[in-house]
Enzyme design. Structure first.
Site, mmCIF file in Angstrom:
data_model
loop_
_atom_site.group_PDB
_atom_site.id
_atom_site.type_symbol
_atom_site.label_atom_id
_atom_site.label_comp_id
_atom_site.label_asym_id
_atom_site.label_seq_id
_atom_site.Cartn_x
_atom_site.Cartn_y
_atom_site.Cartn_z
ATOM 1 N N ALA A 249 0.878 -1.174 0.000
ATOM 2 C CA ALA A 249 0.000 0.000 0.000
ATOM 3 C C ALA A 249 0.913 1.220 0.000
ATOM 4 O O ALA A 249 2.053 1.151 0.463
ATOM 5 C CB ALA A 249 -0.863 -0.012 1.251
ATOM 6 N N GLU B 116 4.590 -5.466 7.262
ATOM 7 C CA GLU B 116 3.895 -4.384 7.982
ATOM 8 C C GLU B 116 4.359 -4.174 9.423
ATOM 9 O O GLU B 116 4.390 -3.048 9.901
ATOM 10 C CB GLU B 116 2.372 -4.634 7.972
HETATM 11 N N1 COA Z 1 4.636 3.082 -0.606
HETATM 12 C C1 COA Z 1 5.050 4.234 -1.130
HETATM 13 N N2 COA Z 1 6.190 4.354 -1.844
HETATM 14 C C2 COA Z 1 6.926 3.258 -2.017
HETATM 15 C C3 COA Z 1 6.555 1.992 -1.479
HETATM 16 C C4 COA Z 1 5.356 1.943 -0.746
HETATM 17 N N3 COA Z 1 4.910 0.803 -0.215
HETATM 18 N N4 COA Z 1 7.504 1.086 -1.805
HETATM 19 C C5 COA Z 1 8.432 1.753 -2.528
HETATM 20 N N5 COA Z 1 8.084 3.042 -2.650
HETATM 21 C C6 COA Z 1 8.801 4.118 -3.356
HETATM 22 C C7 COA Z 1 10.012 4.598 -2.563
HETATM 23 O O1 COA Z 1 9.600 5.552 -1.587
HETATM 24 C C8 COA Z 1 10.847 5.209 -3.669
HETATM 25 O O2 COA Z 1 10.285 6.444 -4.015
HETATM 26 P P1 COA Z 1 11.258 7.746 -4.206
HETATM 27 O O3 COA Z 1 12.173 7.363 -5.328
HETATM 28 O O4 COA Z 1 10.325 8.857 -4.550
HETATM 29 O O5 COA Z 1 11.989 7.903 -2.922
HETATM 30 C C9 COA Z 1 10.596 4.270 -4.851
HETATM 31 O O6 COA Z 1 9.365 3.615 -4.554
HETATM 32 C C10 COA Z 1 11.665 3.213 -5.028
HETATM 33 O O7 COA Z 1 11.796 2.507 -3.798
HETATM 34 P P2 COA Z 1 13.212 2.303 -3.054
HETATM 35 O O8 COA Z 1 12.922 2.017 -1.614
HETATM 36 O O9 COA Z 1 14.122 3.432 -3.347
HETATM 37 O O10 COA Z 1 13.733 1.000 -3.800
HETATM 38 P P3 COA Z 1 14.749 -0.089 -3.222
HETATM 39 O O11 COA Z 1 15.143 -0.943 -4.386
HETATM 40 O O12 COA Z 1 15.824 0.560 -2.446
HETATM 41 O O13 COA Z 1 13.897 -0.985 -2.196
HETATM 42 C C11 COA Z 1 11.930 -2.189 -1.458
HETATM 43 C C12 COA Z 1 12.828 -1.775 -2.660
HETATM 44 C C13 COA Z 1 10.702 -2.879 -2.016
HETATM 45 C C14 COA Z 1 12.720 -3.167 -0.562
HETATM 46 C C15 COA Z 1 11.548 -0.926 -0.650
HETATM 47 O O14 COA Z 1 11.016 0.030 -1.541
HETATM 48 C C16 COA Z 1 10.512 -1.156 0.430
HETATM 49 O O15 COA Z 1 10.821 -1.717 1.469
HETATM 50 N N6 COA Z 1 9.272 -0.706 0.214
HETATM 51 C C17 COA Z 1 8.212 -0.736 1.193
HETATM 52 C C18 COA Z 1 7.665 -2.150 1.346
HETATM 53 C C19 COA Z 1 6.620 -2.160 2.450
HETATM 54 O O16 COA Z 1 6.888 -1.942 3.604
HETATM 55 N N7 COA Z 1 5.382 -2.454 2.046
HETATM 56 C C20 COA Z 1 4.278 -2.551 2.957
HETATM 57 C C21 COA Z 1 3.564 -1.279 3.045
HETATM 58 S S1 COA Z 1 2.224 -1.397 4.205
#
Ligand code: COA
Length: 260
Positions: free
Chosen positions: A66, A135
């Site tokens: 999300a 989460e």
């Molecule tokens: N919500 C909003 N934005 C998100 C997102 C999410 N769930 N997951 C990734 N993004 C965004 C990041 O903020 C980033 O945006 P920006 O470039 O404007 O800063 C972009 O997507 C790329 O993500 P980034 O974290 O830089 O990529 P990464 O390769 O370093 O890491 C993940 C990839 C998937 C490990 C990491 O993005 C992550 O942990 N995301 C959240 C996962 C999560 O907790 N999901 C549950 C939500 S309830």
């Protein structure tokens, strides 16, 4: 139908939906959820659509959850409303869609992304991708049905381990615990999904809809699944497809189903 965050195309009776927010790893914001709900409503009612494939845009993510930026300042009531909206309007609608919905998991399926995949009827994952419900590392729990659907799919032990550790698991491990049906090379993902739907397209559409209804009842504790099955079984006898299926069998030919 044209959407802002969702690519939508019907090809050979299959609705292809691609979550298209690549710069945010396809995170599900409010607008994307509403667009998904709209597309699933269309798939449900369209006679042209026999199946749905949901995937994510780009190389990296199916859906990374999300959209965290949208709920960072929520209170309890707003949190509950968000969960209701996601669970009922979108994810339940996918699970109850009378046409088979396949998640083609092309990259990270995290949080709401894995919950989306779990609401689909069939999951195919690309080799090497990662899935998880992270989460609790944000101080939350899964809210789009994840605690329920994961437990039903893999059992309580694996579900609590995955949710409580927030660890990601590989596609290969997900197949071992029954979280995904198939693991294939990334370039084979669409081919595998289409191969399954090609077979389904040769079967009786109303029988498939009744089968989905009855199978879903197995994990709905408010229903008696056996009664739902009896009722759905009976309904099949009223269809033209049943007559066609039996006649074709007796005449030793392939059936031609019309969905009536
Ligand atoms: N919500 C909003 N934005 C998100 C997102 C999410 N769930 N997951 C990734 N993004 C965004 C990041 O903020 C980033 O945006 P920006 O470039 O404007 O800063 C972009 O997507 C790329 O993500 P980034 O974290 O830089 O990529 P990464 O390769 O370093 O890491 C993940 C990839 C998937 C490990 C990491 O993005 C992550 O942990 N995301 C959240 C996962 C999560 O907790 N999901 C549950 C939500 S309830």
């Amino acid at each position: 139908m044209t959407y802002n965050n969702l690519l939508s195309e019907i090809k050979d009776q299959v609705l292809h939906l691609t979550i298209n927010r690549e710069s945010k790893l396809n995170a599900l914001n409010r607008e994307t959820l509403a667009e998904l709900a709209d597309a699933i409503t269309l798939a449900t009612s369209s006679r042209e659509v026999r199946g749905v494939i949901i995937t994510g845009a780009g190389e990296k993510a199916f859906v990374a959850g999300a959209d965290i930026s949208e709920f960072s300042s929520f209170n309890a009531e707003q949190g509950e409303q968000l969960a209701v909206k996601g669970q009922v309007t979108v994810f339940d609608a996918i699970e109850n869609c009378p046409k088979p919905v396949i998640a083609a998991i092309n990259g990270f399926a995290l949080g709401g992304g894995l919950e989306l995949a779990m609401a689909c009827h069939i999951r195919i994952a690309a080799s090497g991708i990662k899935l998880g419900l992270p989460e609790v590392s944000l101080g939350l729990i899964p809210g789009y049905g994840g605690t329920q659907r994961l437990t039903r799919l893999v059992g309580k032990g694996h579900a609590i381990e995955m949710i409580a550790t927030a660890d990601m698991i590989t596609a290969e491990r997900a197949a071992v615990i029954g979280l995904v049906n198939h693991v294939v090379a990334k370039e084979e993902l669409l081919t595998k999904a289409l191969e399954i739907l090609e077979k389904i397209k040769t079967r009786a559409p109303l029988a498939i809809a009744n089968a989905i209804l009855a199978v879903n009842a197995a994990t709905d504790y408010q229903q008696n699944g056996f009664e739902v099955e009896i009722n759905a079984f009976g309904k099949c006898f009223t269809t033209e497809d049943f007559k066609e299926g039996v006649t074709a069998f007796q005449e030793k030919r392939k059936p031609v189903f019309t969905g009536k």
